[in-house]
Design an enzyme around this catalytic site. Structure first.
Site, short mmCIF file in Angstrom:
data_model
loop_
_atom_site.label_atom_id
_atom_site.label_comp_id
_atom_site.label_asym_id
_atom_site.label_seq_id
_atom_site.Cartn_x
_atom_site.Cartn_y
_atom_site.Cartn_z
N CYS A 42 -94.12 4.89 25.44
CA CYS A 42 -95.35 5.05 24.90
C CYS A 42 -95.50 4.11 23.54
CB CYS A 42 -95.62 6.49 24.76
SG CYS A 42 -97.26 6.69 23.80
N ASP A 44 -96.68 5.03 20.83
CA ASP A 44 -96.80 5.95 19.76
C ASP A 44 -95.89 5.36 18.53
OD1 ASP A 44 -97.11 9.12 19.53
OD2 ASP A 44 -95.98 8.36 18.09
N ARG A 46 -94.18 6.94 16.26
CA ARG A 46 -93.32 7.60 15.68
C ARG A 46 -92.23 7.36 16.65
NH1 ARG A 46 -96.93 12.80 16.28
NH2 ARG A 46 -97.42 11.50 18.35
N HIS A 98 -93.02 11.19 25.81
CA HIS A 98 -92.60 12.14 25.06
C HIS A 98 -93.50 13.36 24.90
CE1 HIS A 98 -96.02 11.03 22.07
NE2 HIS A 98 -95.92 9.93 23.00
N CYS A 101 -97.67 13.83 23.59
CA CYS A 101 -98.18 12.31 23.68
C CYS A 101 -99.60 12.53 23.54
CB CYS A 101 -97.78 11.78 24.97
SG CYS A 101 -98.52 10.26 25.19
CO CO Z 1 -97.53 8.92 23.49
#
Ligand code: CO
Length: 220
Positions: A42, A44, A46, A98, A101
């Site tokens: 992803c 993302d 983080r 994750h 998400c």
């Molecule tokens: Co995600």
């Protein structure tokens, strides 16, 4: 957010530290890359795939998109997989999702964010297919967690269904597809115990993992 010139200063420091440890590091990297892993994860912010599993630049080829999806018509993702297998000869493909998400949550909630909704339709297909399994979870958070896991499982299968992976298996090239899931609150990845290295294993994975009505056999 740091100012842009602070980012550049931080970059110089990072490069200096790596060079201090290994003076030829960047020079060697500039000659070639030889990663054994392809990461499909992803976007993302983080998650920092390479450093969070102790790897250095040059050790992992990376493809990221919203919600770690593998669409059969996504030329970007397919080109990455093809290049990784045919040119770089990676042996392992890790599909990593994750919990929490945002993309999975948007699909689950049927939220509207615009163009990205079309990208996330794939997750709604996963959700409809596994409705029964998801509904067995006791509450909203657990259902969302389950959908994040199911999304990884389905994308692992999608990687195995691509012609580029099946061509590699046909050639006798060793390629294994794995499914991992990350919990941001812990910083820890969990191996979902998926390892698919052939068409037979892909078929077995499908029949072992899902019943005919699409619910899960195994509890991940
Ligand atoms: Co995600």
């Amino acid at each position: 957010m740091q100012k842009i010139n602070e980012l550049l200063a931080a970059n110089r420091q990072w490069a200096e530290e790596l060079t201090a440890e290994d003076p030829q590091f960047f020079e060697r990297l500039s000659e070639a890359q030889d990663p054994e892993l392809l990461w499909i994860g992803c976007s993302d912010s983080r998650i920092s795939p390479t450093s969070s599993i102790g790897l250095l630049p040059g050790e992992m080829f990376v493809h990221r998109n919203v919600a770690n999806l593998v669409h059969y018509s996504d030329m970007n993702c397919l080109a990455v997989i093809q290049f990784a297998l045919e040119v770089l000869k990676v042996r392992h493909i890790i599909v990593c999702g994750h919990y929490g998400c945002g993309g999975v949550k948007a699909a689950f909630d049927d939220s509207r964010f615009g163009l990205v909704d079309n990208w996330l339709r794939n997750i709604q297909d996963v959700m409809h297919k596994h409705r029964e399994t998801i509904d067995k979870e006791p509450d909203y958070d657990a259902q969302l967690d389950k959908l994040c896991e199911l999304n990884v499982i389905e994308q692992v299968a999608n990687v195995g269904e691509t012609t580029v992976v099946q061509d590699a298996w046909d050639r006798g090239q060793e390629v294994f597809i794995h499914g991992w899931i990350y919990r941001i609150a812990e910083g820890i990845y969990r191996d979902m115990n998926i390892s698919i290295g052939s068409l037979e294993q892909l078929d077995a994975f499908r029949s072992k993992t899902f019943t005919k009505d699409g619910s899960l056999h195994a509890h991940y």
